[in-house]
Scaffold this motif. Structure first.
Motif, short mmCIF file in Angstrom:
data_model
loop_
_atom_site.label_atom_id
_atom_site.label_comp_id
_atom_site.label_asym_id
_atom_site.label_seq_id
_atom_site.Cartn_x
_atom_site.Cartn_y
_atom_site.Cartn_z
N ARG A 96 2.15 -3.44 -0.11
CA ARG A 96 2.13 -4.20 0.92
C ARG A 96 3.24 -5.03 1.58
NH1 ARG A 96 -0.91 -9.01 -1.78
NH2 ARG A 96 1.27 -9.75 -1.80
N SER A 185 -11.77 -2.18 3.16
CA SER A 185 -10.42 -2.30 3.72
C SER A 185 -10.23 -1.50 5.28
CB SER A 185 -9.45 -1.17 2.65
OG SER A 185 -10.05 -0.13 2.66
N SER A 188 -11.47 -4.36 7.48
CA SER A 188 -10.27 -5.04 7.66
C SER A 188 -9.18 -4.79 8.61
CB SER A 188 -9.37 -5.48 6.24
OG SER A 188 -8.54 -6.30 6.33
N SER A 205 -3.03 -5.45 6.15
CA SER A 205 -4.56 -6.23 5.90
C SER A 205 -5.49 -5.22 5.06
CB SER A 205 -5.44 -6.38 7.44
OG SER A 205 -4.67 -7.20 7.89
N ALA A 206 -5.37 -4.00 5.47
CA ALA A 206 -6.24 -2.98 4.71
C ALA A 206 -5.65 -3.10 3.05
CB ALA A 206 -6.20 -1.61 5.31
N THR A 209 -6.54 -5.79 1.08
CA THR A 209 -8.22 -5.74 1.02
C THR A 209 -8.35 -4.64 -0.22
OG1 THR A 209 -8.79 -6.08 2.98
CG2 THR A 209 -10.57 -5.27 1.87
N MET A 210 -7.90 -3.51 -0.19
CA MET A 210 -7.77 -2.48 -1.21
C MET A 210 -7.57 -2.79 -2.66
SD MET A 210 -8.42 0.69 -1.89
CE MET A 210 -8.17 2.14 -0.90
N HIS A 215 -12.96 -3.32 -4.73
CA HIS A 215 -12.92 -2.15 -3.87
C HIS A 215 -11.95 -0.85 -4.58
CE1 HIS A 215 -12.62 0.22 -0.37
NE2 HIS A 215 -11.51 -0.68 0.29
N THR A 331 -4.56 4.50 -2.30
CA THR A 331 -3.73 3.76 -1.14
C THR A 331 -3.09 4.87 -0.47
OG1 THR A 331 -3.83 1.81 -1.87
CG2 THR A 331 -2.60 1.98 -0.19
N TRP A 338 -7.46 4.80 7.33
CA TRP A 338 -7.01 3.51 8.04
C TRP A 338 -6.27 3.71 9.22
CZ3 TRP A 338 -4.44 1.22 3.01
CH2 TRP A 338 -5.20 0.92 2.10
#
Length: 363
Positions: A96, A185, A188, A205-206, A209-210, A215, A331, A338
């Protein structure tokens, strides 16, 4: 005003990217059944389909692969940032933070572009491998231009040429997790870019959330189950005892799919091709057969089948991937979904602005 907690059952967007039907166990990417895609196409081809809306011809595929390879190398400022992060920081937080820093390197202003999606997707495996080897006190392994996306990821993690069967299994898993409708996600990401924020912000953001265990949680429970069965040597005994003691059988059942998880079926199909290539693949096939038989007796009418995490755990065991790499690897593949949704959101944008119902006191 009626409140739908978590927006459950609320249709918030129209999409041409994917369709999930939990009642009949169906997952479609851009009109293609997922099992057709995993059987016939590579990670790069399916990513192209999600980004562009159609499958590439050989020249288009070659161009995509070249662009992805060109964007694998981490920029110096990203390396410097990762080096400064405390060793205790989990990998998802590292991803992130590193991706967030990318916003200053390229022009990511509104509107988002496919070239940005390709770059961000290409960077994530390198971020993961760089940090993983750093924490383990091993030298970073530079990406190789002669390897495709999944193979290069395994190579950077291990430092050695990956086994073909492991690459095929991981690539199938990554294709299956590229996209899965309006999950938390993805929602998001779309909410963030609906404000006309940039793609890096949407993806950041995703990722945040992940990171949540509800999730992107790792299949550690499935791995523990497989380890226990391998140790005891009697799958039916282990499974039966767990169920009789009221324990949940990890890797079976899904909150969306009320029948067989199509992703699990696709993974199983791939692993059936690889029987004899790895003991964990073989064990997973045996355990599924026994577990479903025991479940049908002890929990009749529940229709509990393997989910994608069951076979994902077998793949992670086979390629010797630590559990802390599961959600980051998830991810790395979901970056495609995403970014595809971010691009779609920008094409006909409307800001997400739900209302809330006040239930506090009036003074």
């Amino acid at each position: 005003m009626e409140v739908q907690k978590g927006l459950k059952g609320i249709v918030a967007a129209e999409t041409m990217i994917s369709h999930v039907d939990g009642e009949i166990g169906q997952l479609i990417y851009r009109g293609y059944e997922i099992r057709e895609l995993t059987k016939s196409y590579s990670f790069e081809e399916v990513a192209y389909l999600l980004w562009f809306g159609y499958l590439p011809d050989p020249e288009q595929l070659s161009e995509l692969k070249t662009e992805m390879k060109r964007n694998r190398k981490l920029p110096k400022n990203m390396v410097d940032i990762i080096d400064l992060l405390p060793p205790s920081m989990d990998l998802m937080s590292v991803i992130r933070t590193a991706i967030s820093s990318e916003g200053g390197n390229f022009e990511y202003e509104w509107e988002p572009k496919i070239s940005q999606a390709i770059r961000l997707t290409s960077l994530v495996p390198t971020i993961i491998a760089y940090r993983k080897r750093q924490i383990e006190g091993r030298l970073f392994v530079q990406p190789r231009d002669d390897l495709d996306h999944a193979a290069n990821y395994l190579y950077m993690l291990s430092g050695s040429n990956p086994i073909v069967a492991h690459v095929e299994a991981l690539e199938t898993y990554m294709i299956l997790t590229l996209e899965h409708g309006m999950n938390a996600s993805t929602f998001s990401a779309r909410v963030t870019v609906s404000t006309e924020s940039d793609m890096v912000s949407g993806v950041t953001s995703a990722i945040g959330t992940m990171k949540g265990p509800l999730h992107g949680g790792a299949p550690s429970g499935v791995i523990e189950l497989l380890n226990e069965i391998a140790l005891v040597g009697d799958a039916e005994k282990v499974i039966r005892e767990k169920l009789l003691h009221g324990e949940k059988l990890m890797g079976f059942g899904h909150r969306v799919y009320k029948t067989r998880d199509p992703r699990a079926i696709a993974l199983k199909t791939k692993l059936q091709e690889l029987v004899g290539e790895d003991k964990w693949f073989d064990l997973a096939m045996e355990v599924e057969e026994i577990a479903i038989r025991v479940l049908s007796v002890l929990k009749p009418g529940r229709s509990l089948y393997t989910n994608v995490e069951f076979y994902a755990a077998a793949i992670m065991k086979a390629i010797n991937m630590d559990t802390d790499l599961f959600t980051p690897t998830f991810t790395a593949s979901r970056m495609v979904g995403w970014t595809a949704h971010i691009l779609e959101q920008s094409e006909n944008n409307s800001i997400f602005r739900p209302q809330s119902k006040y239930i506090g006191a009036l003074k």
